[in-house]
Design an enzyme around this catalytic site. Sequence first.
Site, PDB file in Angstrom:
ATOM      1  N   SER A  49       0.811  -1.222   0.000  1.00 14.56           N
ATOM      2  CA  SER A  49       0.000   0.000   0.000  1.00 14.56           C
ATOM      3  C   SER A  49       0.839   1.263   0.000  1.00 14.56           C
ATOM      4  O   SER A  49       0.315   2.370   0.036  1.00 14.56           O
ATOM      5  CB  SER A  49      -0.898   0.045   1.235  1.00 14.56           C
ATOM      6  OG  SER A  49      -1.485  -1.197   1.426  1.00 14.56           O
ATOM      7  N   THR A 199       1.736   6.947   0.447  1.00 10.79           N
ATOM      8  CA  THR A 199       0.772   5.880   0.170  1.00 10.79           C
ATOM      9  C   THR A 199       0.519   5.764  -1.324  1.00 10.79           C
ATOM     10  O   THR A 199       0.793   6.701  -2.084  1.00 10.79           O
ATOM     11  CB  THR A 199      -0.574   6.177   0.877  1.00 10.79           C
ATOM     12  OG1 THR A 199      -1.459   5.057   0.741  1.00 10.79           O
ATOM     13  CG2 THR A 199      -1.267   7.396   0.286  1.00 10.79           C
ATOM     14  N   ARG A 209      -8.315  10.253  -8.081  1.00 14.83           N
ATOM     15  CA  ARG A 209      -8.670  10.299  -6.661  1.00 14.83           C
ATOM     16  C   ARG A 209      -7.424  10.604  -5.809  1.00 14.83           C
ATOM     17  O   ARG A 209      -6.370  10.024  -5.979  1.00 14.83           O
ATOM     18  CB  ARG A 209      -9.279   8.965  -6.248  1.00 14.83           C
ATOM     19  CG  ARG A 209      -9.687   8.870  -4.780  1.00 14.83           C
ATOM     20  CD  ARG A 209      -8.631   8.229  -3.913  1.00 14.83           C
ATOM     21  NE  ARG A 209      -9.120   7.981  -2.557  1.00 14.83           N
ATOM     22  CZ  ARG A 209      -8.336   7.623  -1.542  1.00 14.83           C
ATOM     23  NH1 ARG A 209      -7.058   7.463  -1.731  1.00 14.83           N
ATOM     24  NH2 ARG A 209      -8.843   7.431  -0.350  1.00 14.83           N
TER      25      ARG A 209
HETATM   26  C1  SD4 Z   1      -5.930   6.774   1.511  1.00 10.58           C
HETATM   27  N1  SD4 Z   1      -5.403   6.990   3.819  1.00 10.58           N
HETATM   28  O1  SD4 Z   1      -5.483   7.028   0.418  1.00 10.58           O
HETATM   29  C2  SD4 Z   1      -4.979   6.411   2.589  1.00 10.58           C
HETATM   30  C3  SD4 Z   1      -4.865   4.948   2.656  1.00 10.58           C
HETATM   31  C4  SD4 Z   1      -4.386   4.503   3.970  1.00 10.58           C
HETATM   32  O2  SD4 Z   1      -3.606   3.101   5.453  1.00 10.58           O
HETATM   33  O3  SD4 Z   1      -4.403   5.112   4.938  1.00 10.58           O
HETATM   34  N2  SD4 Z   1      -3.924   3.409   4.175  1.00 10.58           N
HETATM   35  O4  SD4 Z   1      -7.135   6.753   1.767  1.00 10.58           O
END
Ligand code: SD4
Length: 316
Positions: A49, A199, A209
């Site tokens: 991720s 991320t 997005r």
């Molecule tokens: C998001 N907050 O793009 C990020 C993903 C995330 O732990 O937090 N992963 O929504």
Amino acid sequence: QASLPLVVNTWPFKSAATSAWSVLRSGGSVLDAVEKGCARCEVEQCDGSVGFGGSPDESGETTLDALIMNGNTMEVGAVADLRRIKNAIGVARAVMERTEHTMLVGEAASVFAENMGFVAEDLTTNKSLNIFSLWLKGNCQPNYRKNVSPDASKSCGPYRPQAVQTQTRGPRHVGIHSHDTIGMIALDQNGHIAAGTSTNGLNHKVPGRVGDSPIIGAGAYADGSVGAAAATGDGDIMMRFLPSYLAVELMRAGADPSAACKSAISRIKRHYSDFFGAVICANITGHYGKCVGSQIQTAIFFFFQKVMTQIYWDSR
Ligand code: SD4
């Protein structure tokens, strides 16, 4: 509990914490620590991720979001919807240090990065191709669209708006394996504090997005007179509440870090009880805390154990 310097980050990304830690131990700055720590996760593709090769969007592309904030100068650099560049936190720092701006987005951010010497590469990997093709085989269900026609929901976009609402969003889209952003706070013995995030967002997101991670006050926030906070979780919800900013303001008002994190999460849960996410907080005395919000009771315990990695260096 208090000890300086301090590195705290979301999730059990120990090598990220270790990288940040070794920067501080060798006398490096908190900004270097946050950048190196988050960059380590970008290279290691922590949990898939962070960094390249994860979270393909509806068109199969991986795009990155990152933020870095200097709590002592209140300078910030952020990059969102970054394409073709692996080192998103590095580009965020370049935005902070090489421009008068705070955030760059999309294709233009990638061109900026290339001009700054970052290497342009394909962020696709076999793994991301596989995630994408499995999703295509599943008829491309639009995970993050609503008000789409039934026909459109069974084929790959473009999705057409429709009067009848189809609720496509739900807890199934959020969970411990779809949200694993690194959020990091570094604090040195001189009271310098910085925070950052990196991320690749969400699987099958709508192209373009941007989540909470690069949004100042949502993904992270730092104020050298108070402390810092960083968040992980369902960014589309979290960014509506600026939980990192709120947590820092609560600490400013006297809340201890755990209470500040808890209040920031409670604020969100008041409106979205099935929201999934967590906030980590540290104040400038080196006290820290965390709070995890989730309706998925079975996940809480597991998640709670692993949400934070912290390493101390006791200088005595
Ligand atoms: C998001 N907050 O793009 C990020 C993903 C995330 O732990 O937090 N992963 O929504």
